[in-house]
Design an enzyme around this catalytic site. Structure first.
Site, PDB file in Angstrom:
ATOM      1  N   GLU A  31       0.830  -1.213   0.000  1.00 15.35           N
ATOM      2  CA  GLU A  31       0.000   0.000   0.000  1.00 15.35           C
ATOM      3  C   GLU A  31       0.861   1.260   0.000  1.00 15.35           C
ATOM      4  O   GLU A  31       2.085   1.213   0.153  1.00 15.35           O
ATOM      5  CB  GLU A  31      -0.953  -0.037   1.201  1.00 15.35           C
ATOM      6  CG  GLU A  31      -1.905  -1.215   1.090  1.00 15.35           C
ATOM      7  CD  GLU A  31      -2.962  -1.264   2.177  1.00 15.35           C
ATOM      8  OE1 GLU A  31      -2.864  -0.505   3.164  1.00 15.35           O
ATOM      9  OE2 GLU A  31      -3.893  -2.076   2.032  1.00 15.35           O
ATOM     10  N   CYS A  61      -2.103  -4.823  -5.383  1.00 19.45           N
ATOM     11  CA  CYS A  61      -2.593  -6.056  -4.764  1.00 19.45           C
ATOM     12  C   CYS A  61      -1.518  -7.152  -4.780  1.00 19.45           C
ATOM     13  O   CYS A  61      -0.595  -7.134  -5.609  1.00 19.45           O
ATOM     14  CB  CYS A  61      -3.795  -6.589  -5.530  1.00 19.45           C
ATOM     15  SG  CYS A  61      -5.254  -5.552  -5.463  1.00 19.45           S
ATOM     16  N   GLU A  85      -1.831 -10.230  -5.767  1.00 17.18           N
ATOM     17  CA  GLU A  85      -1.859 -11.060  -6.973  1.00 17.18           C
ATOM     18  C   GLU A  85      -1.027 -10.451  -8.088  1.00 17.18           C
ATOM     19  O   GLU A  85      -0.260 -11.128  -8.769  1.00 17.18           O
ATOM     20  CB  GLU A  85      -3.304 -11.228  -7.470  1.00 17.18           C
ATOM     21  CG  GLU A  85      -4.222 -11.960  -6.511  1.00 17.18           C
ATOM     22  CD  GLU A  85      -4.920 -11.030  -5.522  1.00 17.18           C
ATOM     23  OE1 GLU A  85      -4.298 -10.030  -5.080  1.00 17.18           O
ATOM     24  OE2 GLU A  85      -6.080 -11.312  -5.178  1.00 17.18           O
ATOM     25  N   CYS A 139      -9.558  -8.873  -6.962  1.00 20.88           N
ATOM     26  CA  CYS A 139     -10.296  -7.731  -7.503  1.00 20.88           C
ATOM     27  C   CYS A 139     -10.325  -7.813  -9.037  1.00 20.88           C
ATOM     28  O   CYS A 139      -9.610  -8.598  -9.655  1.00 20.88           O
ATOM     29  CB  CYS A 139      -9.656  -6.418  -7.051  1.00 20.88           C
ATOM     30  SG  CYS A 139      -8.180  -5.959  -7.966  1.00 20.88           S
TER      31      CYS A 139
END
Ligand code: THU
Length: 159
Positions: free
Chosen positions: A63, A72, A74, A111
């Protein structure tokens, strides 16, 4: 008017029922939650991506104070794989998440942007990417990224 349905097939396994290979990947995704940098969401996500030649690339969410600058778990794993082994198709990705010191009971669902990113590799290599979504209540196994992202934009309409 015409009505239709899209059905997403998936299986749910107890951890002990997973194959040794899948368990290894899930274990890595779980371990990677410890490397998450998530001071804003306090939501730690880990991912482990196995490639066709057996290499495994791992990631966690990273982040940033400027929120959209984060990434993210992934995509962190996938982009590392694509940068370091650009010609090797990904075959399986495992994802796990914890918050408040507890792994989620239910699956953590990738997401839309991560689905789209991984779909690019699936399309490019014509090789399904299996998805293992870990939760303490069971691991969801989806046979391809396309199943997770139907009505796909895969660039096939581009000139
Ligand atoms: N996040 C992931 O890393 N993967 C997912 O599948 C869902 C969300 C991250 C992004 C952000 O750092 C935090 O989780 C909360 O959305």
């Amino acid at each position: 008017m015409r009505e239709a349905q899209i059905i997403v097939p998936y299986q749910v396994f107890d951890y002990e029922e997973l194959s040794a290979e899948d368990r290894e990947l899930v274990d890595m995704a779980k371990a990677m939650t410890a490397t998450s940098y998530s001071p804003y969401s306090h939501f730690q996500v880990g991912a482990a991506l196995r490639l066709a030649d057996g290499q495994i690339f791992k990631g966690s969410n990273q982040e940033n104070a400027a929120f959209p600058s984060g990434l993210c778990a992934e995509r962190t794993a996938f982009f590392a794989a694509s940068a370091n082994a650009p010609e090797v198709p990904p075959v399986t990705i495992a994802i796990a998440a914890q918050t408040g010191g507890q792994f989620l009971e239910n699956l953590v669902a990738p997401c839309g942007a991560c689905r789209q990113s991984l779909l690019e590799a699936e399309t490019r290599f014509k090789q399904d990417i299996r998805v293992l979504l870990y939760g303490t209540g069971g691991t969801y196994v989806i046979r391809s990224m396309r199943d997770l992202l139907p009505l796909t934009f895969d660039g096939s309409e581009l000139p």
